[in-house]
Design a protein around this motif. Structure first.
Motif, mmCIF file in Angstrom:
data_model
loop_
_atom_site.group_PDB
_atom_site.id
_atom_site.type_symbol
_atom_site.label_atom_id
_atom_site.label_comp_id
_atom_site.label_asym_id
_atom_site.label_seq_id
_atom_site.Cartn_x
_atom_site.Cartn_y
_atom_site.Cartn_z
ATOM 1 N N LYS B 188 -18.310 39.478 -2.043
ATOM 2 C CA LYS B 188 -19.511 40.311 -1.586
ATOM 3 C C LYS B 188 -18.689 41.801 -0.798
ATOM 4 O O LYS B 188 -19.163 42.810 -1.085
ATOM 5 N N VAL B 189 -17.519 41.542 -0.364
ATOM 6 C CA VAL B 189 -17.162 42.564 0.541
ATOM 7 C C VAL B 189 -15.363 42.626 -0.063
ATOM 8 O O VAL B 189 -14.898 41.682 -0.543
ATOM 9 N N GLY B 190 -15.092 43.782 0.033
ATOM 10 C CA GLY B 190 -13.640 44.149 -0.398
ATOM 11 C C GLY B 190 -12.812 44.200 0.764
ATOM 12 O O GLY B 190 -13.056 44.926 1.886
ATOM 13 N N PHE B 191 -11.801 43.748 0.685
ATOM 14 C CA PHE B 191 -10.808 43.715 1.812
ATOM 15 C C PHE B 191 -9.343 43.440 1.236
ATOM 16 O O PHE B 191 -9.082 42.801 0.300
ATOM 17 N N GLU B 192 -8.163 43.561 2.171
ATOM 18 C CA GLU B 192 -6.998 43.378 1.717
ATOM 19 C C GLU B 192 -6.485 42.592 2.705
ATOM 20 O O GLU B 192 -6.509 42.483 3.886
ATOM 21 N N VAL B 193 -5.618 41.375 2.092
ATOM 22 C CA VAL B 193 -4.961 40.473 3.412
ATOM 23 C C VAL B 193 -3.350 40.251 2.929
ATOM 24 O O VAL B 193 -2.947 40.333 1.708
ATOM 25 N N ALA B 194 -2.491 40.119 3.939
ATOM 26 C CA ALA B 194 -1.161 39.558 3.747
ATOM 27 C C ALA B 194 -1.050 38.455 4.670
ATOM 28 O O ALA B 194 -1.502 38.465 5.745
ATOM 29 N N ILE B 195 -0.548 37.299 4.247
ATOM 30 C CA ILE B 195 -0.370 36.108 4.790
ATOM 31 C C ILE B 195 0.930 35.897 5.146
ATOM 32 O O ILE B 195 2.010 36.013 4.249
ATOM 33 N N GLY B 196 1.522 35.853 6.476
ATOM 34 C CA GLY B 196 2.856 35.516 6.857
ATOM 35 C C GLY B 196 3.024 34.103 7.278
ATOM 36 O O GLY B 196 2.285 33.590 7.989
ATOM 37 N N ARG B 197 4.075 33.419 6.728
ATOM 38 C CA ARG B 197 4.441 32.200 7.035
ATOM 39 C C ARG B 197 4.601 31.985 8.372
ATOM 40 O O ARG B 197 4.611 30.890 9.156
ATOM 41 N N ASN B 198 4.807 32.868 9.338
ATOM 42 C CA ASN B 198 5.284 32.714 10.788
ATOM 43 C C ASN B 198 3.851 32.827 11.371
ATOM 44 O O ASN B 198 3.780 32.869 12.733
ATOM 45 N N GLY B 199 2.814 32.556 10.743
ATOM 46 C CA GLY B 199 1.552 32.338 11.527
ATOM 47 C C GLY B 199 0.781 33.613 11.799
ATOM 48 O O GLY B 199 -0.050 33.728 12.792
ATOM 49 N N TYR B 200 0.830 34.559 10.761
ATOM 50 C CA TYR B 200 0.067 35.847 11.028
ATOM 51 C C TYR B 200 -0.814 35.906 9.777
ATOM 52 O O TYR B 200 -0.236 35.633 8.675
ATOM 53 N N LEU B 201 -2.017 36.413 10.084
ATOM 54 C CA LEU B 201 -2.557 36.814 8.908
ATOM 55 C C LEU B 201 -3.053 38.473 9.209
ATOM 56 O O LEU B 201 -3.805 38.714 10.269
ATOM 57 N N TRP B 202 -3.003 39.411 8.306
ATOM 58 C CA TRP B 202 -3.232 40.641 8.402
ATOM 59 C C TRP B 202 -4.302 41.124 7.370
ATOM 60 O O TRP B 202 -4.178 40.480 6.399
ATOM 61 N N VAL B 203 -5.307 41.617 8.045
ATOM 62 C CA VAL B 203 -6.557 42.004 7.249
ATOM 63 C C VAL B 203 -6.875 43.352 7.503
ATOM 64 O O VAL B 203 -6.665 44.058 8.494
ATOM 65 N N ASP B 204 -7.226 44.118 6.062
ATOM 66 C CA ASP B 204 -7.697 45.502 6.321
ATOM 67 C C ASP B 204 -9.092 45.213 5.279
ATOM 68 O O ASP B 204 -8.733 45.386 4.215
ATOM 69 N N GLY B 205 -10.257 45.449 6.021
ATOM 70 C CA GLY B 205 -11.341 45.632 5.349
ATOM 71 C C GLY B 205 -12.039 47.112 5.272
ATOM 72 O O GLY B 205 -12.930 47.235 4.956
ATOM 73 N N GLY B 206 -11.027 47.812 5.767
ATOM 74 C CA GLY B 206 -11.570 49.549 5.578
ATOM 75 C C GLY B 206 -12.314 49.922 6.676
ATOM 76 O O GLY B 206 -12.199 50.974 7.100
ATOM 77 N N ASN B 207 -13.093 49.066 7.304
ATOM 78 C CA ASN B 207 -13.719 49.252 8.833
ATOM 79 C C ASN B 207 -13.501 48.119 9.500
ATOM 80 O O ASN B 207 -13.250 47.003 9.241
ATOM 81 N N VAL B 208 -13.690 48.168 10.876
ATOM 82 C CA VAL B 208 -13.344 47.369 11.974
ATOM 83 C C VAL B 208 -14.153 45.973 11.808
ATOM 84 O O VAL B 208 -13.616 45.134 11.928
ATOM 85 N N LYS B 209 -15.637 46.425 11.496
ATOM 86 C CA LYS B 209 -16.372 45.248 11.530
ATOM 87 C C LYS B 209 -15.973 44.262 10.234
ATOM 88 O O LYS B 209 -15.830 42.894 10.686
ATOM 89 N N THR B 210 -15.591 44.743 9.044
ATOM 90 C CA THR B 210 -15.328 43.925 8.126
ATOM 91 C C THR B 210 -13.847 43.199 8.460
ATOM 92 O O THR B 210 -13.896 42.044 8.293
#
Lengths: 255, 242
Positions: B188-210
Motif C-alpha cells: 500500500k505504501v512506498g518506502f525504501e529500507v536497508a537492513i544492517g546486520r549490526n542491528g540497525y534498520l534504515w527506513v525512508d518513506g518519503g515523509n516522516v509519518k510513513t
C-alpha cells in the motif's frame, strides 16, 4: 539443602548482557560489555582482556572487593574463550544490591568470613551475564560454599547467613567452583582444616554442583523446571538458559 | 523448518547423531557461529542458544539473539561515519569498538577527483571486507567489479534499532525469516529500507509519518516476536493510521 537461586537474564537494556541473581537474600546485578575496544596499555595481542569491577552494597570498594575481583577475574579467564576475541576488552561489572541482614551489620569479626560466602554468588552472576552477552565461553561453571563448624559435626553446604551466625565461629569455610565437566576450577579455603575434611567438603560441593551430570544431556534443559530442590546447580543453570533461548526463539512457534 | 529446539550451553559436546546428515557425502561439514572444532573429532559449543542444522548445506550453527554484533566477512551493515582522514572514512560498526576504515575510493564511481563527501554521523550501507580480528576492520561499498549494488551512503530517512536476530531474519528472506510485515506494508505504501546486520534498520518513506510507521511496525514485530498472523494485524493497523 538450601533452595536454588533465582535469576533473570538481560535485565538491563543498555548493556550487552546482564543478569539479576538472588540467592539466600543476596541480590546481585551483573552486567557485561564486550567485546569492546581495549586501552592500549591493557591490550593483549593474542587474547581478550577481562576487567572485573565489584561494587559493594554500600559505600565504595575496599581491599575486600579488590581481592574478590582478582578471584573472579582469574576464574573467568579460564571460562571465557579469550583466544577467540583477541585485542578486545570484556568488562564485567557486579553490583551487590542487598546482603542478608546478618551480614550487612558492618565491619565486625564476621566480615572476614563473609568475603568468601559472597564469592559463589558473584561467580554465578558473572557467568549468567556472560551467557546473556553471548561471549564465547569454553565451558560453564557452578560454585558453592561449604562451612565446617567448630565441633566438626555436620558440614553446612551453601548455608544461610542465619545458620552461619548461629553456629559461629566456623572452623573453616571453603568455596569450590566446578566447570561443566565437573573439573575443579577454583578452591578458596579459610580457617583450620585437615586433608580429610577438605576432601569431604570438596565431595559434598561436587554433589551440589554437578550431581546427575550424566543424565542431563542435550535438549533436556527445558524440562528441569519445577523439580524442586533435588536438582543440582548444573541443572538449574540449564533451566535458566533454556528459558532465555525459549524467549528468543518464540517467533518460530508464534502465529 | 522444524520447531523442536536443542538447547545447548557453552562447552556442550555435540554428538554425531545431532549433526546434519547430508545426502551428498562429499560435502564438508560447515560450522557456523557458536561452534568450535577441537581436533580430531570433537565439536563443542561456545555460546548458549539453540542448535540448528541444515542437511542440504551440511551446516550446523547456534542460533542466539543477544549480545554485541561481531563483524564477519561479507556481512551487510549500516555504519556511522565518525571522521574522515586523508584516504578513508573512520566508521563505527557498534559503539565502543575500534573504528572501521572505509576507503574514499570504495564507493561506486568514485575516483580521486570525485570522492564522496560524508560529514560526521552520516550513514553508509556497507559490506564488511575484513572483520579485523587481528587488525583494523575494513568496510567497502563496492564488489569486485566496482559495482555498488545498492551499497553506499544512505540519504534521508531514519535509523531504528532492531535485535540482531531480527536483522538476520529480515535478511534471510521471507521463507526462512518468516517476516511478512515489510512485504505487507509495501503493498500500500512506498518506502525504501536497508537492513544492517549490526542491528540497525534504515527506513525512508518519503515523509516522516510513513518512515516512523514502517520502522515502528518492524520494531513491534521484533519485540513481541509476532508470527505471520500477528504481523498481518500490525500491517492492517499501520495502514489504517496512514
Amino acid at each position: 539443602m538450601a533452595p536454588l537461586p533465582t535469576a533473570d537474564l538481560t535485565t538491563l537494556h543498555r548493556a550487552d548482557g546482564s543478569a539479576t541473581y538472588t540467592h539466600l537474600s543476596h541480590t546481585i546485578i551483573g552486567s557485561v560489555n564486550g567485546p569492546i575496544e581495549v586501552q592500549r596499555r591493557d591490550e593483549l595481542p593474542s587474547s581478550a582482556t577481562l576487567e572485573v569491577n565489584i561494587r559493594p552494597a554500600g559505600g565504595v570498594g575496599t581491599p575486600r572487593e579488590r581481592h574478590l575481583e582478582t578471584l573472579v577475574h582469574d576464574t573467568l579467564r579460564s571460562v571465557v574463550l579469550v583466544e577467540k576475541i583477541p585485542r578486545t576488552l570484556v568488562q564485567v561489572t557486579l553490583q551487590v544490591r542487598s546482603l542478608p541482614e546478618e551480614e550487612s551489620g558492618g565491619a565486625d569479626s564476621s566480615t572476614t568470613a563473609s568475603s568468601l560466602t559472597l564469592l559463589p554468588h558473584l561467580l554465578h552472576t558473572s557467568l549468567l551475564a556472560l551467557l546473556s552477552a553471548s561471549i564465547p565461553l569454553r565451558t560453564t561453571l557452578t560454585s558453592t560454599v561449604v562451612a565446617i563448624p567448630r565441633d566438626g559435626q555436620g558440614m553446612l553446604v551453601s548455608p544461610t547467613a542465619n545458620e552461619l551466625l548461629r553456629r559461629r565461629p566456623m572452623r573453616s569455610i571453603h568455596v569450590f567452583a566446578f566447570d561443566g565437566e565437573g573439573k575443579l576450577l577454583l578452591n578458596e579455603s579459610e580457617g583450620e582444616f585437615g586433608v580429610e575434611e577438605w576432601d569431604e567438603a570438596c565431595e559434598m560441593a561436587e554433589e551440589v554442583c554437578c550431581k546427575g551430570d550424566g543424565g542431563v544431556g542435550l535438549g533436556e534443559g527445558m524440562d528441569v523446571d519445577g523439580e524442586g530442590q533435588a536438582q543440582s546447580l548444573e541443572a538449574w543453570l540449564r533451566g535458566v538458559v533454556g528459558r532465555k533461548v525459549e524467549v528468543e526463539q518464540r517467533w518460530r512457534v508464534a502465529t | 523448518m522444524s520447531v523442536s529446539l536443542t538447547i545447548v550451553l557453552p562447552g556442550d559436546e555435540i554428538p554425531s547423531s545431532a549433526l546434519p546428515k547430508p545426502q551428498n557425502q562429499k560435502k564438508a561439514l560447515t560450522l557456523g557461529p557458536g561452534l568450535r572444532h577441537i581436533p580430531p573429532g570433537t565439536i563443542t559449543t561456545t555460546i548458549a542458544g539453540a542448535l540448528v542444522t541444515d542437511n542440504k548445506k551440511n551446516a550446523a550453527w547456534i542460533e542466539y539473539n543477544s549480545g554485541r554484533y561481531l563483524p564477519s566477512t561479507n556481512d551487510l551493515i549500516i555504519a556511522t561515519v565518525n571522521t574522515s582522514s586523508g584516504e578513508a572514512f573512520n566508521c563505527f560498526i557498534t559503539p565502543n569498538t575500534p573504528l572501521a576504515t572505509l576507503p574514499h575510493l570504495a564507493f561506486e564511481g568514485a575516483t580521486k577527483k570525485t570522492r564522496p563527501q560524508l560529514p560526521p554521523n552520516a550513514l553508509v550501507y556497507a559490506r564488511v571486507a575484513n572483520p579485523g580480528r587481528d587488525s583494523i576492520p575494513e568496510l567497502t561499498c563496492v564488489d569486485a567489479s566496482g559495482k555498488g549494488d545498492g551499497l553506499g551512503p544512505l540519504k534521508g530517512g531514519m535509523v531504528f534499532k532492531i535485535s540482531l536476530g531480527m536483522a538476520r531474519r529480515l535478511l534471510a528472506g521471507r521463507k526462512k525469516g518468516e517476516v511478512v510485515v515489510l512485504e505487507g506494508l509495501s503493498e500500500k505504501v512506498g518506502f525504501e529500507v536497508a537492513i544492517g546486520r549490526n542491528g540497525y534498520l534504515w527506513v525512508d518513506g518519503g515523509n516522516v509519518k510513513t518512515t516512523l510507521a514502517v520502522g515502528r511496525a518492524v520494531q513491534e514485530v521484533d519485540e513481541q516476536a509476532l508470527g505471520e498472523k500477528g504481523q498481518r494485524k500490525v500491517v492492517e493497523r499501520v495502514l489504517k493510521s496512514l
